[in-house]
Design a protein around this motif. Structure first.
Motif, PDB file in Angstrom:
ATOM      1  N   LEU A   1      -9.266  -0.645   2.689  1.00  0.00           N
ATOM      2  CA  LEU A   1      -8.145  -1.414   1.996  1.00  0.00           C
ATOM      3  C   LEU A   1      -8.270  -2.557   2.364  1.00  0.00           C
TER       4      LEU A   1
ATOM      5  N   ASP B   1      -0.641  -2.594  -4.428  1.00  0.00           N
ATOM      6  CA  ASP B   1      -2.003  -3.032  -4.738  1.00  0.00           C
ATOM      7  C   ASP B   1      -3.062  -2.180  -4.117  1.00  0.00           C
ATOM      8  N   GLY B   2      -2.795  -1.337  -3.207  1.00  0.00           N
ATOM      9  CA  GLY B   2      -3.636  -0.421  -2.628  1.00  0.00           C
ATOM     10  C   GLY B   2      -3.044   0.905  -2.797  1.00  0.00           C
TER      11      GLY B   2
ATOM     12  N   ILE C   1       0.954  -1.256   0.161  1.00  0.00           N
ATOM     13  CA  ILE C   1       0.099  -0.117   0.063  1.00  0.00           C
ATOM     14  C   ILE C   1       1.051   1.156   0.045  1.00  0.00           C
TER      15      ILE C   1
ATOM     16  N   LEU D   1      -8.386  -5.783  -0.260  1.00  0.00           N
ATOM     17  CA  LEU D   1      -7.498  -6.706  -0.256  1.00  0.00           C
ATOM     18  C   LEU D   1      -7.403  -7.915   0.130  1.00  0.00           C
TER      19      LEU D   1
ATOM     20  N   VAL E   1      -7.139  -1.172  -5.538  1.00  0.00           N
ATOM     21  CA  VAL E   1      -8.248  -0.378  -4.840  1.00  0.00           C
ATOM     22  C   VAL E   1      -7.294   0.951  -4.640  1.00  0.00           C
TER      23      VAL E   1
END
Length: 319
Positions: free
Chosen positions: A305, A47-48, A5, A309, A70
């Motif tokens: 989040l 990924d985030g 993240i 995830l 995301v």
């Protein structure tokens, strides 16, 4: 392996600690916006994304993001995010509605009171040594109790403002994309068209989401409809009000005053014309700025989040 993240702004340590329980975290650990080139570099393998309304989350950014699943924004409005592009790419977008409703309504009503009673102007008057005696018409303002409040929008925050207005026995009229009969009876208010609202209101309060459809909804023509004694309050988004038209109207005393927490381009410089008028109270976008509320917003972002995830649905999805 934990998901990665990226966080685009310095946050309280308690929030970062929660993020680290389920992810590897990289942070732009400053109180200023992350530079664009840094954001584009950092988003490549995450990924985030934990972002604020100060970042442009657009097609260019999505083209740089190889693994992004995301985008979780610490804001209610999401006009800074290309939601359609995110949806095409299968990227979830989330925001933080609800948790900031009461705090933003408090600030909105504070602006109503401060502009009507000229509180900032009166404080400066005292501090500058101008107060020499009591005078019958010195620093007189507008009454709030029993006045007509015109609400543009009737979402969560607008309804919370209406609750406060009822305590001041205000006559409430509203304009919204859709009529809400159940709220009309609950709050004893009346639905009307925008022109009528502008002509009849003592206070015009803007509380709608920003989109191109409502860009400069309040412009020169609309301001001319307002009473000379009326006050405009905007705690939504700056682009809804034509600030050039508003400046000229305030300078020429077409309307009494304005209270602004938002601007079309933020931040504004100290020489921005609206900042230099005595009948304007200007704030640096602090509608939700209580410690408790900002922590609730940040923790909601963390929850969204984590849910996305780990394959769950977010609590507050935009798409």
């Amino acid at each position: 392996m934990k998901p990665k993240i990226y966080v685009t702004r310095k946050l309280p340590e308690s929030v970062i600690t929660k993020l680290k329980t389920f992810s590897e975290v990289s942070i732009w650990n400053e109180d200023t916006p992350v530079p664009r080139e840094v954001l584009l570099r950092e988003v490549k393998e995450v990924d985030g994304l934990f972002c604020l309304l100060t970042e442009d989350i657009d097609k260019e950014l999505f083209m740089h993001a190889n693994k992004l699943k995301v985008v979780a924004s610490m804001a209610v409005g999401f006009n800074n995010i290309d939601v359609n592009e995110a949806t095409k790419r299968g990227i979830r977008v989330t925001n933080t509605p609800g948790v900031l409703t009461e705090t933003t309504a408090d600030l909105t009503f504070a602006l109503i009171m401060a502009t009507a009673r000229r509180l900032v102007e009166a404080s400066d008057y005292l501090r500058e040594g101008k107060w020499k005696t009591w005078s019958p018409m010195q620093l007189t303002g507008q009454d709030i109790y029993g006045a007509t409040l015109g609400m543009i929008g009737m979402g969560r925050i607008a309804q919370a403002v209406v609750k406060r207005a009822r305590g001041f026995n205000m006559n409430i009229i509203y304009h919204n994309r859709s009529r809400k009969p159940e709220l009309e009876s609950k709050y004893e208010m009346e639905f009307t068209d925008l022109s009528t609202l502008l002509k009849e209101s003592d206070f015009v309060c803007v509380l709608i989401p920003y989109s191109l459809e409502v860009h400069h909804l309040i412009g020169e023509k609309e301001i001319e409809m307002m009473k000379n004694s009326s006050i405009l309050i905007n705690t939504a988004r700056g682009g809804i009000v034509d600030e050039v038209a508003l400046y000229h109207a305030l300078k020429n005393k077409q309307i009494w005053a304005a209270g602004l927490d938002v601007f079309e381009k933020e931040p504004v410089s100290v020489d921005y014309p609206l900042l230099n008028l005595p009948n304007v109270i200007t704030l640096p976008h602090i509608g939700s700025a209580s410690k408790g509320t900002r922590l609730k917003m940040a923790n909601l972002v963390v929850e969204n989040l984590q849910r996305v995830l780990t394959g769950e649905s977010p609590l507050t999805a935009v798409n």
